[in-house]
Design an enzyme around this catalytic site. Structure first.
Site, PDB file in Angstrom:
ATOM      1  N   HIS A 175      -6.546   4.275 -13.389  1.00 52.71           N
ATOM      2  CA  HIS A 175      -5.967   3.760 -12.281  1.00 52.71           C
ATOM      3  C   HIS A 175      -3.889   3.084 -13.021  1.00 52.71           C
ATOM      4  CE1 HIS A 175      -9.728   2.996  -9.304  1.00 52.71           C
ATOM      5  NE2 HIS A 175     -10.312   3.349 -10.575  1.00 52.71           N
ATOM      6  N   LYS A 211      -3.063  -9.947  -2.480  1.00 50.08           N
ATOM      7  CA  LYS A 211      -2.870  -9.501  -3.461  1.00 50.08           C
ATOM      8  C   LYS A 211      -3.302  -9.708  -4.538  1.00 50.08           C
ATOM      9  CE  LYS A 211      -0.461  -6.358  -2.428  1.00 50.08           C
ATOM     10  NZ  LYS A 211       0.108  -5.049  -2.648  1.00 50.08           N
ATOM     11  N   ARG A 212      -3.905  -9.131  -6.106  1.00 47.90           N
ATOM     12  CA  ARG A 212      -2.793  -9.676  -7.276  1.00 47.90           C
ATOM     13  C   ARG A 212      -1.929 -10.165  -7.403  1.00 47.90           C
ATOM     14  NH1 ARG A 212      -6.860  -9.501 -11.045  1.00 47.90           N
ATOM     15  NH2 ARG A 212      -5.532 -10.918 -12.082  1.00 47.90           N
ATOM     16  N   LYS A 260       4.168  -6.266  -8.719  1.00 45.86           N
ATOM     17  CA  LYS A 260       3.705  -5.921  -7.770  1.00 45.86           C
ATOM     18  C   LYS A 260       4.446  -7.414  -6.853  1.00 45.86           C
ATOM     19  CE  LYS A 260      -1.196  -5.845  -7.767  1.00 45.86           C
ATOM     20  NZ  LYS A 260      -1.796  -4.461  -7.434  1.00 45.86           N
ATOM     21  N   THR A 290      -4.984  -0.309  -2.253  1.00 48.72           N
ATOM     22  CA  THR A 290      -5.700   0.369  -1.319  1.00 48.72           C
ATOM     23  C   THR A 290      -5.031  -0.870   0.160  1.00 48.72           C
ATOM     24  OG1 THR A 290      -7.790  -1.133  -1.875  1.00 48.72           O
ATOM     25  CG2 THR A 290      -8.503   0.623  -1.792  1.00 48.72           C
ATOM     26  N   LYS A 305      -5.616  -0.986   4.325  1.00 54.66           N
ATOM     27  CA  LYS A 305      -6.377  -1.341   5.586  1.00 54.66           C
ATOM     28  C   LYS A 305      -5.691  -2.216   6.626  1.00 54.66           C
ATOM     29  CE  LYS A 305      -9.313  -3.165   1.137  1.00 54.66           C
ATOM     30  NZ  LYS A 305      -9.597  -3.536   0.102  1.00 54.66           N
TER      31      LYS A 305
END
Length: 820
Positions: A356, A544-545, A550, A652, A656
């Site tokens: 992952h 998100k986390r 990120k 992901t 969405k």
């Protein structure tokens, strides 16, 4: 023949549960009690299908998947289960007759806190798809007493409070004490000679009992119910009266405490030794229990353990479950007396590994000292796997020490779990096309060269049943009115919406639905944050986390930059913007937590500045989780997917947002590449360096953020505001660490590791393009409808079918219910 759903029986069931569980009538019930009564009534309907499903599996002697994952971020079960048994209108009516609202009842359910991010949510989507497609599968994980944590924001800081999701019991779980299994830790290994063979016995160990709790995973409209099996730990002898009598109170409850700590909390903070030890214990605990149970289940129906792999497949969801490889070996060698070669053949045909990440911290490594002390027999087996594999490397690449250094399973005092997973299984997959290519050409290049046949890509997906049908009922109904409802189980059919993108009336309908969803989210924000946001503003969302790669930091720096422009020119022609953030930071991740404080500090200043006329608002949504995510995705206009190219394996959330008609503003990273391909780059806002450019800078150097700082006044001004008290007048030094991480004038570490300043001008330009595009409502509506229409590829149903075809080789099963 399906029995259908009987409204009257269901109503009686709810009333019966209210009386028997709470000794109350419905008019005395609290919403929480009503939730329990309804959940038990729904479970009653599901159980018939659950029993029928497993009878069918046994009758057909099917091959079964065990999806082994440290996390399952399931989201609330009640609403999803009602949708999947296709009983939503009836349940809604029954509740209205009893004076209750289904949405309010659903809100009583806690999110089962069994995961903390994309990995766990992906596992949940996969279970939904497996059941809906009719494939036999178990999810296997841990029944954490407290999930990750409930996030509170106090004074702008993240505060972690226990998430006691089990405090009122959980109606959808079943305790299966008959399948309890012993799991052993520590001690030593004794070698006994028997019939000319060596037998290995673990002695002097501590052990706990793993007790499974099963949760139903309901397929959509097909009577199939699979199982999520989460293991709880119990002491084998709960209380030593003998120790207690001697006054050794600690010893008296030692076993109970060992059991309790294993399942106490998800992902303990492992930046200290005790945390690392607990995490390894958790991994071995649920893997040993799951593997032992899988072998026992197989042996109940079959005589030949050699054919185990024909009926069983283990999918390792990242490196956390890698101990499944040596644990299966241990059972085959020690309990079934197989030879090494026999056991190895079975194991390597049973285990498959999903990678992952290319982030090194997620490719787990354990200190030998810890691993061998906690799992002595497992360590012996890993040693032998490593010895044989090193031999193979030397045969293929004589004298190549570099290959040994990179590929050995045990090296430099550490056990490397990714290497063990690759060597011990038959398949290695990445989770987006770009990610898999990077694995093959960079991170796992040596393994790919040695065993290319093992490598394959499986681009992630999401379940449209939760994230459109349940999460966005207004849009789901609109889609169904336009194209029929087969998109629910066949998402590629949603492409038929594309023709409506050019129809002015349809565009208007779509934008009206988006507006209503924004009003719903604005109401949630007012309730939870006390902030008024304008649903007519553009909702720009990053949820998100929280992790540096990120780049939530780049987003908030850009908000500071926009605010400076507004302050310079209050009449600035810009579309009013609401920037929404939602993210949990790992408890021990200091810089991520400081970024949350920065977002909230900036929000405080901007949201209280009347001079900017409400053109800019910033909201940090507390305690981001599946249930509020559904509301957020439905309301978003812009989807921020801005990770440093090459760092996000897939993502992901990006899917969405797309499914709900938000436009991607993002880098060419992870699945963004495939999203832009499907919808056309003209219907997204793509910016920034490519993964090749990032990797080149990382390998060759040549980037100095000080050059940008010196030559770009706007960026310099924003960075100076981090350290001049502009957003923290009480403590001007508060954000110094963030400033240093970007410019690193103080240390020898590389500055701006994630290329925030390098990509910033391109990011600001992409934001300007989005601003300009949003003014043209007809264009925006068309692009948004096309995003929905082109999301068909990103269903987890497609991902699962690819896993089945290339890796698992399962058979679909039909379940018929008998008429009663």
């Amino acid at each position: 023949m399906s029995m259908g759903f009987d409204k009257e029986i269901f109503k009686k069931s709810v009333l019966f549960n209210m009386k028997n569980v709470f000794r109350k009538t419905v008019d005395e019930a609290t919403p929480e009690q009503m939730y329990q009564a309804v959940a038990y009534a729904v479970k009653d309907v599901i159980i018939d299908e659950w029993i029928a499903t497993h009878k069918e599996y046994e009758k057909q002697d099917v091959k079964t998947l065990y999806y082994l994952s440290m996390e399952f971020l399931m989201g609330r079960a009640l609403g999803n289960n009602i949708i999947n048994i296709m009983a939503q209108p009836e349940v809604k009516e029954v509740l209205e007759e009893l004076g209750f609202d289904l949405n309010a009842i659903e809100d009583q359910e806690p999110d089962p806190a069994l995961g903390n991010g994309g990995l766990g949510r992906l596992a949940a989507c996969f279970l939904d798809s497996l059941a809906t497609l009719g494939y036999p599968a178990y999810g296997c994980g841990i029944r954490y007493r407290y999930g990750m944590f409930k996030q509170k924001i106090e004074g702008g800081y993240q505060v972690e409070v226990p998430d006691d999701w089990l405090k009122n019991g959980y109606p959808f779980e079943l305790r299966r004490a008959e399948y309890a299994t012993e799991v052993k830790f520590g001690g030593y290994v004794n070698t006994i000679r028997e019939n000319g063979r060596e037998r290995f016995v673990q002695e002097g160990y501590q052990s706990v009992l793993a007790v499974p709790y099963d949760m139903p995973i309901v397929g959509y409209g097909n009577n199939v119910v699979n199982t999520l099996r989460i293991w709880d730990a119990q002491a084998i002898n709960t209380f030593s009266l003998d120790s207690f009598d001697r006054g050794d109170y600690q010893k008296a409850v030692e076993q109970e405490n060992l059991a309790k700590t294993i399942v106490e909390v998800l992902y303990p903070n492992d930046n200290h030794y005790a945390g690392k030890e607990l995490r390894l214990k958790q991994q071995y605990f649920f893997i040993s229990a799951s593997v032992q149970r899988a072998v026992m289940k197989y042996m109940e129906k079959h005589e030949d353990i050699h054919k185990f792999f024909e009926k069983t497949v283990f999918q390792l969801n990242d490196t956390h479950p890698t101990v499944a490889v040596p644990e299966l070996m241990r059972i085959l060698l020690d309990d079934y007396s197989l030879s090494w070669d026999e056991a190895w053949e079975i194991t390597t045909k049973t285990c498959a590994y999903t990678n992952h990440t290319i982030m090194s911290e997620a490719l787990e490594k354990w200190p030998i000292e810890l691993f061998s002390r906690l799992l002595p027999r497992i360590y012996q087996i890993v040693e032998e796997i490593n010895r044989r594999f090193q031999q193979k490397i030397m045969e293929m690449y004589p004298g190549n020490q570099e290959k040994l250094r990179k590929m050995s399973i045990i090296y430099d005092g550490q056990v490397r779990m990714a290497n063990l997973a690759i060597v011990g299984g038959f398949s290695v997959n990445g989770v987006a096309r770009l990610h898999t290519e990077i694995l093959k050409n960079q991170e796992l290049k040596d393994f790919y060269q040695m065993m290319p046949e093992k490598f394959n890509n499986k681009t992630n997906g999401i379940t449209q049943r939760r994230f459109l049908l349940h999460g966005n009922p207004l849009l789901a109904d609109w889609v169904t009115k336009k194209i029929g409802n087969d998109w629910i189980t066949n998402l590629p059919h949603i492409y038929r919406l594309a023709i409506y993108a050019d129809d002015p009336r349809c565009r208007q309908e779509f934008m009206d639905i988006k507006y209503q969803n924004k009003v719903r989210l604005a109401k949630y924000i007012k309730e939870h944050n006390g902030i008024d946001v304008d649903p007519r503003s553009m909702f720009d969302v990053q949820v998100k986390r929280l992790h540096e790669y990120k780049r939530q930091l780049m987003n908030i720096l850009h908000v500071m930059y926009l605010y400076n422009q507004l302050k310079d020119n209050p009449n600035l022609d810009m579309v009013p913007r609401t920037y929404l953030f939602g993210a949990k930071a790992a408890a021990g991740y200091k810089r991520a937590k400081l970024t949350i404080k920065l977002i909230n500090a900036v929000a405080d200043v901007i949201n209280n500045d009347r001079s900017i006329g409400g053109k800019l608002k910033v909201v940090f949504i507390e305690d981001y989780k599946v249930s509020n995510a559904e509301i957020i995705f439905a309301a978003a206009d812009v989807s921020e997917q801005i990770s440093t190219a090459s760092k996000e394996a897939s993502g992901t959330g990006n899917m969405k947002f797309m499914l709900n008609g938000a436009l991607t503003l993002g880098t060419m990273d992870g699945a963004n590449v495939e999203i832009a391909e499907e919808v056309g780059a003209g219907n997204a806002f793509i910016f920034g360096m490519s993964s090749d450019e990032v990797i080149r800078y990382e390998n060759e150097g040549g980037y100095n953020p000080m050059d940008i700082f010196n030559n770009n006044y706007e960026i310099r001004r924003v960075l100076m505001q981090l350290i001049n008290g502009y957003y923290s007048p009480q403590n001007p030094e508060l954000f110094r660490d963030i400033y240093n991480s970007l410019l690193n004038t103080q240390s020898s570490d590389r500055a701006d590791t994630y290329f925030i300043l390098k990509d910033f001008p391109a990011y600001a330009e992409a934001q300007r393009r989005a601003d300009k595009a949003y003014r043209d409502e007809a264009w925006w509506a068309k692009a948004a409808i096309l995003n929905v229409a082109c999301s068909g590829k990103f269903t987890s149903d497609r991902t699962i079918e690819e896993y089945v075809k290339d890796i698992w080789h399962l058979e679909k099963v039909k379940v018929e219910l008998e008429e009663v």
